[in-house]
Design an enzyme around this catalytic site. Sequence first.
Site, PDB file in Angstrom:
ATOM      1  N   TRP A 130       0.847  -1.193   0.000  1.00  0.00           N
ATOM      2  CA  TRP A 130       0.000   0.000   0.000  1.00  0.00           C
ATOM      3  C   TRP A 130       0.889   1.253   0.000  1.00  0.00           C
ATOM      4  O   TRP A 130       1.878   1.325   0.725  1.00  0.00           O
ATOM      5  CB  TRP A 130      -0.903  -0.036   1.240  1.00  0.00           C
ATOM      6  CG  TRP A 130      -1.790   1.145   1.401  1.00  0.00           C
ATOM      7  CD1 TRP A 130      -2.540   1.739   0.436  1.00  0.00           C
ATOM      8  CD2 TRP A 130      -2.022   1.887   2.592  1.00  0.00           C
ATOM      9  NE1 TRP A 130      -3.233   2.806   0.967  1.00  0.00           N
ATOM     10  CE2 TRP A 130      -2.938   2.906   2.291  1.00  0.00           C
ATOM     11  CE3 TRP A 130      -1.538   1.776   3.903  1.00  0.00           C
ATOM     12  CZ2 TRP A 130      -3.375   3.818   3.238  1.00  0.00           C
ATOM     13  CZ3 TRP A 130      -1.980   2.671   4.843  1.00  0.00           C
ATOM     14  CH2 TRP A 130      -2.894   3.693   4.511  1.00  0.00           C
ATOM     15  N   ASP A 212      -1.064  -5.769   9.195  1.00  0.00           N
ATOM     16  CA  ASP A 212      -1.997  -4.679   8.890  1.00  0.00           C
ATOM     17  C   ASP A 212      -3.348  -5.306   8.513  1.00  0.00           C
ATOM     18  O   ASP A 212      -3.453  -6.016   7.508  1.00  0.00           O
ATOM     19  CB  ASP A 212      -1.431  -3.851   7.723  1.00  0.00           C
ATOM     20  CG  ASP A 212      -2.282  -2.617   7.449  1.00  0.00           C
ATOM     21  OD1 ASP A 212      -3.312  -2.418   8.129  1.00  0.00           O
ATOM     22  OD2 ASP A 212      -1.924  -1.845   6.528  1.00  0.00           O
ATOM     23  N   LYS A 247     -13.339   0.553   6.555  1.00  0.00           N
ATOM     24  CA  LYS A 247     -14.017  -0.178   5.472  1.00  0.00           C
ATOM     25  C   LYS A 247     -15.181  -1.001   6.001  1.00  0.00           C
ATOM     26  O   LYS A 247     -16.284  -0.922   5.473  1.00  0.00           O
ATOM     27  CB  LYS A 247     -13.030  -1.115   4.751  1.00  0.00           C
ATOM     28  CG  LYS A 247     -11.697  -0.479   4.407  1.00  0.00           C
ATOM     29  CD  LYS A 247     -11.794   0.474   3.257  1.00  0.00           C
ATOM     30  CE  LYS A 247     -10.742   1.543   3.195  1.00  0.00           C
ATOM     31  NZ  LYS A 247      -9.368   1.271   3.366  1.00  0.00           N
TER      32      LYS A 247
HETATM   33  N1  PMP Z   1      -3.758  -0.251   5.608  1.00  0.00           N
HETATM   34  C1  PMP Z   1      -4.196  -0.515   4.375  1.00  0.00           C
HETATM   35  C2  PMP Z   1      -3.625  -1.668   3.631  1.00  0.00           C
HETATM   36  C3  PMP Z   1      -5.186   0.288   3.792  1.00  0.00           C
HETATM   37  O1  PMP Z   1      -5.605   0.019   2.559  1.00  0.00           O
HETATM   38  C4  PMP Z   1      -5.711   1.365   4.528  1.00  0.00           C
HETATM   39  C5  PMP Z   1      -6.793   2.242   3.966  1.00  0.00           C
HETATM   40  N2  PMP Z   1      -6.721   2.555   2.642  1.00  0.00           N
HETATM   41  C6  PMP Z   1      -5.213   1.604   5.803  1.00  0.00           C
HETATM   42  C7  PMP Z   1      -4.257   0.766   6.318  1.00  0.00           C
HETATM   43  C8  PMP Z   1      -5.649   2.778   6.640  1.00  0.00           C
HETATM   44  O2  PMP Z   1      -6.949   2.833   6.982  1.00  0.00           O
HETATM   45  P1  PMP Z   1      -7.611   4.106   7.649  1.00  0.00           P
HETATM   46  O3  PMP Z   1      -8.342   4.814   6.583  1.00  0.00           O
HETATM   47  O4  PMP Z   1      -8.490   3.520   8.696  1.00  0.00           O
HETATM   48  O5  PMP Z   1      -6.530   4.947   8.252  1.00  0.00           O
END
Ligand code: PMP
Length: 398
Positions: A130, A212, A247
């Site tokens: 990510w 994660d 999500k």
């Molecule tokens: N880790 C991953 C792999 C994600 O895709 C995301 C959100 N796109 C996050 C962490 C972070 O999530 P948040 O919006 O709750 O900060």
Amino acid sequence: MFNEIKEAGVDNLMALMQQFKEDPRTEKVDLVVGVYKNDAGDVPVLDTVKAAERHLLEEESSKNYVGVMGDPALAEIMPALLLGADSPLIAESRVKSLQTPGGCGALKVGFDFLNTIKPGNRVWVSTPTWANHIPTIEGAGLTVAQYPYFRPADRSLDFDAMVSHLSTQAKAGDVILLHACCHNPTGVDLSLPQWQAITDLVLEKGLLPFVDCAYQGFGTGLEEDVAGLRHMAARVPEMLIASSFSKNFAIYRERTGALTLMGENATATANAMKAVVGIVRTNYSMPPSHGARIVTTIMNDPDLKAKWLVELEEMRSRIAGNRATLRKKLEERQVGADISFLTDQTGMFSYTGFNPDQVKRLREEFGIFTAGDGRINVAGLSSGNMDMVAEGFAAILR
Ligand code: PMP
């Protein structure tokens, strides 16, 4: 002093989102942003979230500070959600959670914590991972190293390369970042036997796993999505887990997540948590309350929880349905290329393997916006745009 600052580059995804907004075409499709959308293209508030908010509006009696750890009710439910209520790790007080501002907050606090133990320590991340992982790790002062993960040739996992690279390159004390499920950006996950093999490797090499978990419930199911994580937690001495509720409760802007720590014994975990509390206090001091209250109101009410599980299932099956429909429509168009990856990959994202020229062509010729690396948000597909996307993809794949 500000005069010295050079203009920062715009984040690739943000730039694409802006470009989409400004594109004058009426026929255009946004597959860029990583949020769940319904068939109408909206990012709706879940019914159970609305119900919890109504309840909070009536019942909340104070806006007093929540404390550095955040909502105690969230810290209470978190270990069971991740590890199962009957996990001996919970009974032994080896696992403790703290509420954070989103999954990003959990990651940053976790990495800051790790950097206080071993400044500049090495963190292994998948190639690719990510987009926010690497800057967050480096921002905490740690060093990033990459292990092979995605194999473009068949758009799947190169497990042998992952294992052999880590076996030869990783050293005791290194951190390994893993995605619990719904790998972002590839949609390619470790199978349970592969989690078992990586657990063996973690133990052999003395690595510290940081998992994660941003999409629990978006892959196969709330429990199934953490089966690998549970296996690993039961066998390794220490672990960190970053959770996000953005999500699975669709409360993106409420910034709700949690950092979970697992130590070798209750005292080690308690001391680690105290160190984390110190880090939070001098950073944002306390997380926002509202999102956590939504989550705990739902999770602690059997009726609301049952309804939420149905809403979660709806989101999950819509995504799976979109994958199957796009695959079918491409097969109907006889693209020739192997497109089984569309249904093999899980979660919200699919890594199409389109190169930058193909991504550009899709955008310019067909009005289909994907992330620059060819990642698509499968939840951005709908009955209204599916044919248009299939046409564009077929043209690229032929
Ligand atoms: N880790 C991953 C792999 C994600 O895709 C995301 C959100 N796109 C996050 C962490 C972070 O999530 P948040 O919006 O709750 O900060």
